[in-house]
Design a protein around this motif. Sequence first.
Motif, mmCIF file in Angstrom:
data_model
loop_
_atom_site.group_PDB
_atom_site.id
_atom_site.type_symbol
_atom_site.label_atom_id
_atom_site.label_comp_id
_atom_site.label_asym_id
_atom_site.label_seq_id
_atom_site.Cartn_x
_atom_site.Cartn_y
_atom_site.Cartn_z
ATOM 1 N N CYS A 11 -12.280 32.472 22.906
ATOM 2 C CA CYS A 11 -11.207 32.760 22.923
ATOM 3 C C CYS A 11 -10.738 34.149 22.062
ATOM 4 C CB CYS A 11 -9.588 31.874 22.806
ATOM 5 S SG CYS A 11 -8.348 32.415 23.382
ATOM 6 N N ASN A 202 -6.791 34.478 17.934
ATOM 7 C CA ASN A 202 -7.824 33.767 18.592
ATOM 8 C C ASN A 202 -5.872 33.452 19.498
ATOM 9 O OD1 ASN A 202 -6.710 31.372 17.137
ATOM 10 N ND2 ASN A 202 -8.357 30.521 16.663
ATOM 11 N N LYS A 271 -4.400 32.884 32.162
ATOM 12 C CA LYS A 271 -4.365 31.426 31.773
ATOM 13 C C LYS A 271 -3.962 30.502 32.788
ATOM 14 C CE LYS A 271 -5.436 32.301 27.763
ATOM 15 N NZ LYS A 271 -6.321 31.778 26.108
ATOM 16 N N TRP A 302 -3.216 27.218 26.712
ATOM 17 C CA TRP A 302 -3.898 28.528 25.962
ATOM 18 C C TRP A 302 -5.412 28.388 25.342
ATOM 19 C CZ3 TRP A 302 -4.960 26.421 20.255
ATOM 20 C CH2 TRP A 302 -6.282 27.872 19.628
ATOM 21 N N LEU A 303 -6.241 26.430 25.085
ATOM 22 C CA LEU A 303 -7.500 26.887 25.068
ATOM 23 C C LEU A 303 -7.717 26.107 26.171
ATOM 24 C CD1 LEU A 303 -10.004 27.496 23.053
ATOM 25 C CD2 LEU A 303 -8.527 26.136 21.814
ATOM 26 N N CYS A 367 -11.708 30.530 27.967
ATOM 27 C CA CYS A 367 -10.708 31.044 28.639
ATOM 28 C C CYS A 367 -9.871 32.274 27.482
ATOM 29 C CB CYS A 367 -9.757 29.290 29.022
ATOM 30 S SG CYS A 367 -9.302 29.068 26.710
ATOM 31 N N SER A 368 -10.765 33.150 27.587
ATOM 32 C CA SER A 368 -10.136 35.051 27.478
ATOM 33 C C SER A 368 -9.521 35.313 28.114
ATOM 34 C CB SER A 368 -10.811 35.403 26.560
ATOM 35 O OG SER A 368 -11.794 34.706 26.003
#
Length: 388
Positions: A11, A202, A271, A302-303, A367-368
């Motif tokens: 990320c 991040n 996202k 987010w992640l 997942c950037s």
Amino acid sequence: MAEPDDPIPLCVPNLAGNEQHYLKAALDDNWVSSAGPYVDRFEEAVAEYTGASHAVATCNGTAALHTALRVAGVEEGDEVLLPTLTFVAPANAVKYLGAEPVFMDVRRETWQLDVDKTGEFLKEQCERVEGRVVNRSSGRRIAAILPVHLMGLAVDMEPLVELTHEWGITLLEDAAEAMGVRYRGSHAGTFGLAGCLSFNGNKIITAGGGGMILTEDEAFADRARYLTTQAKDDPLEYVHEEIGYNYRMTTLQARVGEAQLEQLDDFVERKREIAARYERAIAEMPGLEPMPAPTDVEPTYWLYTMLAAGDGSGPERRTFLGQLRDRGVLARPFWHPVHRLKPYRDNETWRIEAADDLHARGISLPCSTGMTEAEQTKVIETIRDLVY
Ligand SMILES: *Cc1c(COP(=O)(O)O)cnc(C)c1O
């Protein structure tokens, strides 16, 4: 540019907006420190975005938590209830004040603080003594509850707000992973006395580093601003009546943050697209479970994190992570439950089950917001190859 065979990072920041332009303007105008108009401007922009009445910028999210806990009156010898499944920062912030975290479990279905079990702890282990809530086994005051909105989802705030009202305990929120997340229409971090954000590299938006305290309470905001600027009572004579911190954000951070905030809605959209694609692919794979989508939450994911199946049919997480990394997919395990970390092993816990289980099974995937479709396809195909 990334080469096709470069490893796919977990990320990373996406700096495609006005970052360079705003930074250059700040340098050209000689504004680099916390002085000048831009930190205030960023505070106002974040307040507007989140719907908070006040926003106080800090040098990072951990400083925001430390300051918010102190302004909320957490003192040496107090206890603060928080989930064990989290990045370590909120527990450390409690310790900075000489207080002790008491670790609660999370819910298996949502990964967030288990509000029912937290209520159980209060009912079975605590009592009211002269207007304070005291932990019977330690004799210490429970000064606050600090839920953590984990991974771009949100804690079930309605019953938690009720619980804190019922007991008269201060509610503070760690929304460091939840910029852009809403629960029943309101932004994460706006339900308690104060909420803290992070703009670490991040996180969904970054300022290089940085944090923000959100609150509805003007006196709280004033005091946070005072403590984060060395508790300066007379700026000319340098009179200080209290011990403060050098925790203010700089203009360089604020300018990057502002440029990032302009793109936040796009990042959230991105996202969600990434999450939807992972979800579709993972739902069909044996031995894996996709990330939950709690009701009442508008998530950012987010992640993006998946689980090895809990019935034993899933891959062994540690081996699987190693295999992914060997193939250039830089996945990562779930946060280590904080009560298992060395500085916290002697801290009190309450019936922790799900947090350990999720840690044993969780795998966060790249997942950037800037990742390409081809990169995501590669992640999915790599997982597929490994499970079949
Ligand atoms: C990132 C993070 C923080 C700390 O933020 P920093 O800006 O890195 O100090 C706090 N809490 C949680 C849950 C986080 O993920």
